[in-house]
Design a protein around this motif. Sequence first.
Motif, mmCIF file in Angstrom:
data_model
loop_
_atom_site.group_PDB
_atom_site.id
_atom_site.type_symbol
_atom_site.label_atom_id
_atom_site.label_comp_id
_atom_site.label_asym_id
_atom_site.label_seq_id
_atom_site.Cartn_x
_atom_site.Cartn_y
_atom_site.Cartn_z
ATOM 1 N N SER A 257 0.832 -1.153 0.017
ATOM 2 C CA SER A 257 0.109 0.079 -0.165
ATOM 3 C C SER A 257 0.786 1.312 -0.109
ATOM 4 N N VAL A 258 0.589 2.213 -0.807
ATOM 5 C CA VAL A 258 1.401 3.340 -1.178
ATOM 6 C C VAL A 258 0.402 4.614 -1.096
ATOM 7 N N ASP A 259 0.991 5.646 -0.901
ATOM 8 C CA ASP A 259 0.162 7.084 -1.124
ATOM 9 C C ASP A 259 0.497 7.422 -2.320
ATOM 10 N N MET A 260 -0.610 7.490 -3.215
ATOM 11 C CA MET A 260 -0.390 7.602 -4.857
ATOM 12 C C MET A 260 -0.922 8.949 -5.078
ATOM 13 N N MET A 261 0.106 9.600 -5.724
ATOM 14 C CA MET A 261 -0.154 11.242 -6.158
ATOM 15 C C MET A 261 -1.176 11.107 -7.450
ATOM 16 N N ASN A 262 -1.678 12.108 -7.657
ATOM 17 C CA ASN A 262 -2.653 12.043 -9.062
ATOM 18 C C ASN A 262 -2.584 13.482 -9.414
ATOM 19 N N MET A 263 -2.444 13.551 -10.895
ATOM 20 C CA MET A 263 -2.869 14.707 -11.431
ATOM 21 C C MET A 263 -3.291 14.643 -12.793
ATOM 22 N N GLU A 264 -4.174 15.366 -13.287
ATOM 23 C CA GLU A 264 -4.671 15.029 -14.817
ATOM 24 C C GLU A 264 -4.243 16.642 -15.480
ATOM 25 N N ASP A 265 -3.415 16.479 -16.200
ATOM 26 C CA ASP A 265 -2.925 17.696 -16.932
ATOM 27 C C ASP A 265 -2.103 17.619 -18.077
ATOM 28 N N ASP A 266 -1.405 18.410 -18.920
ATOM 29 C CA ASP A 266 -0.748 18.286 -19.963
ATOM 30 C C ASP A 266 0.759 17.875 -19.648
ATOM 31 N N PHE A 267 0.956 16.540 -19.944
ATOM 32 C CA PHE A 267 2.382 16.154 -19.657
ATOM 33 C C PHE A 267 3.304 15.679 -20.943
ATOM 34 N N TYR A 268 4.518 15.919 -20.696
ATOM 35 C CA TYR A 268 5.555 15.400 -21.852
ATOM 36 C C TYR A 268 5.630 13.860 -21.579
ATOM 37 N N THR A 269 5.200 13.188 -22.417
ATOM 38 C CA THR A 269 5.430 11.565 -22.756
ATOM 39 C C THR A 269 5.778 11.128 -24.090
ATOM 40 N N GLY A 304 18.716 -2.741 -22.283
ATOM 41 C CA GLY A 304 18.781 -1.847 -23.626
ATOM 42 C C GLY A 304 19.116 -0.420 -23.404
ATOM 43 N N ILE A 305 18.711 0.333 -22.394
ATOM 44 C CA ILE A 305 19.008 1.752 -22.138
ATOM 45 C C ILE A 305 20.322 2.157 -22.342
ATOM 46 N N SER A 306 20.460 3.343 -23.314
ATOM 47 C CA SER A 306 21.755 4.033 -23.536
ATOM 48 C C SER A 306 21.713 5.421 -23.484
ATOM 49 N N PRO A 307 22.838 6.261 -23.707
ATOM 50 C CA PRO A 307 22.632 7.738 -23.724
ATOM 51 C C PRO A 307 21.675 8.141 -25.001
ATOM 52 N N ASN A 308 21.835 7.434 -26.028
ATOM 53 C CA ASN A 308 21.218 7.654 -27.003
ATOM 54 C C ASN A 308 19.584 7.692 -27.005
ATOM 55 N N HIS A 309 19.162 6.581 -26.131
ATOM 56 C CA HIS A 309 17.825 6.775 -25.749
ATOM 57 C C HIS A 309 17.550 8.111 -25.020
ATOM 58 N N VAL A 310 18.265 8.486 -24.151
ATOM 59 C CA VAL A 310 17.910 9.574 -23.273
ATOM 60 C C VAL A 310 17.859 10.794 -24.283
ATOM 61 N N THR A 311 18.800 10.744 -25.078
ATOM 62 C CA THR A 311 18.577 11.975 -26.002
ATOM 63 C C THR A 311 17.675 12.158 -26.998
ATOM 64 N N LYS A 312 17.219 10.994 -27.407
ATOM 65 C CA LYS A 312 16.243 10.726 -28.551
ATOM 66 C C LYS A 312 14.693 11.109 -27.639
ATOM 67 N N TRP A 313 14.668 10.854 -26.385
ATOM 68 C CA TRP A 313 13.581 10.825 -25.633
ATOM 69 C C TRP A 313 13.422 12.517 -25.373
ATOM 70 N N LEU A 314 14.339 13.196 -24.894
ATOM 71 C CA LEU A 314 14.372 14.623 -24.734
ATOM 72 C C LEU A 314 13.990 15.655 -25.813
ATOM 73 N N LYS A 315 14.556 15.005 -27.064
ATOM 74 C CA LYS A 315 14.241 15.502 -28.062
ATOM 75 C C LYS A 315 12.921 15.343 -28.526
ATOM 76 N N ALA A 316 12.431 14.300 -28.250
ATOM 77 C CA ALA A 316 10.832 14.038 -28.669
ATOM 78 C C ALA A 316 9.801 14.629 -27.577
ATOM 79 N N LEU A 317 10.337 14.919 -26.363
ATOM 80 C CA LEU A 317 9.316 15.507 -25.550
ATOM 81 C C LEU A 317 9.098 17.010 -25.629
ATOM 82 N N VAL A 318 8.429 17.210 -26.814
ATOM 83 C CA VAL A 318 8.144 18.652 -27.392
ATOM 84 C C VAL A 318 6.679 19.010 -27.026
ATOM 85 N N THR A 319 5.856 18.054 -27.182
ATOM 86 C CA THR A 319 4.379 18.376 -27.201
ATOM 87 C C THR A 319 3.683 17.772 -26.384
ATOM 88 N N PRO A 320 3.185 18.322 -25.211
ATOM 89 C CA PRO A 320 2.419 18.066 -24.216
ATOM 90 C C PRO A 320 0.883 17.392 -24.692
#
Length: 437
Positions: A257-269, A304-320
Amino acid sequence: MFLCLHFNQEKFTMTMRAALGLWVLSAVICVGRGHHQPDHHLGHGNDETGQDTVADGSASSISLVNEANQEFSFRLYRQLAAHADSQGKNIFFSPASVSAALAALSVGAQGETHRQLFSGLGFNSSLLTQTDVNQVFQTILQRANNTSQEDASEGTSVFVDNRFKPKPEFLQTLKQSYLADGFNVDFTKAAESADTINKYVEEKTNGKIDKLVESLDPNTVMYLISYIYYKGKWETPFDPELTEQDDFNVDENTKVSVDMMNMEDDFYTYHDRDLNTTVLQLPFKSSYSMLLMLPDVMATLENGISPNHVTKWLKALVTPRRHDVYIPKFSIKTSYNLNDVLTEMGMTDMFGERANLRGISEEQRLAVSDVVHKATLDVDEAGAEASAATGIGITLGSAWFPDPVPVLKFNRPFMVLITERNTDKILFLGKIVNPTI
């Protein structure tokens, strides 16, 4: 978080043994850079050099070191995740702190020991010299401390026993390139010295690590502390009124059992198809962000995760996009002995009789005896605090629903990463398996 490197000193003509300890502390959660003055300030030569001069390492050197640091982050993570002691536990540590500590150690290493440290850190010795690395770390540390974020600082400190005389050039390089404060202490007064170090560390970590040293060998001759502190407030905080008790699925057979935070909003995913992982970016009110990574299969992401993945994600996270997001609150601490891990990464000689640390002192044979890393991470509605070397990961299933609002619920193990958006610098990295431990 702290990383501890502990040295043994052995003179050829004497049977007496002493210990030289190198402690590296990384605390992403600490505030400020207090001015606690233990005993007497250690002389470093001209105090006007080093601190006030930014070493503008060449762009190519900065790029090479940054790439090596990013690769080192995930190689070290995989070694920690594969270790028997990490099974079923949260993982969290500061790769930025560990790499800075080992780079500072490499200043005093020579021969094969130096080659192993450079190789283990991912530095290409045919393209980078020790001077290049020192200048880049000076640039990195000064940039980190010159930002407008009040709750962020990085640096090192060295505590040297009155009986031990390191080479002046070693101390000067630590001061200039790694922003080290220097202090003389009397390690024969073990309890008093431990208290001095603990008070210093407590100040640097805003009280998050209040007893770094439980006890000290009276033959200790040196401690080097490297810290990184960060405390961030969410750009859009969660409403505490929406936090409710919910289940977190540790595995197929275990729920907590955990304290689960919640928010409905525009997120970068972003959904990474290669890794079958959903990525959520939670920006702080600064240039830092937390990335939460919820995989379909944790092993696929971890391996599988690598620096290239993080770079790709950060570039793709532009439209909430609109999402209904659930994230557990948690507060965790971790502690690691990295001797085996670093040995498996090729840094072997520094732990034994083959150690060549004559860049620190010609008079003694020095060897690293222990590398210890500790960290804490706290996540709540207001933001996050972290002090390096603790794993926190929470992930819950694929969360893409076409209508009306997609739900992204971190109710099963996930990975977490804190990064500086302008440089892609990885301050902290980990996995939350169980937010209640």
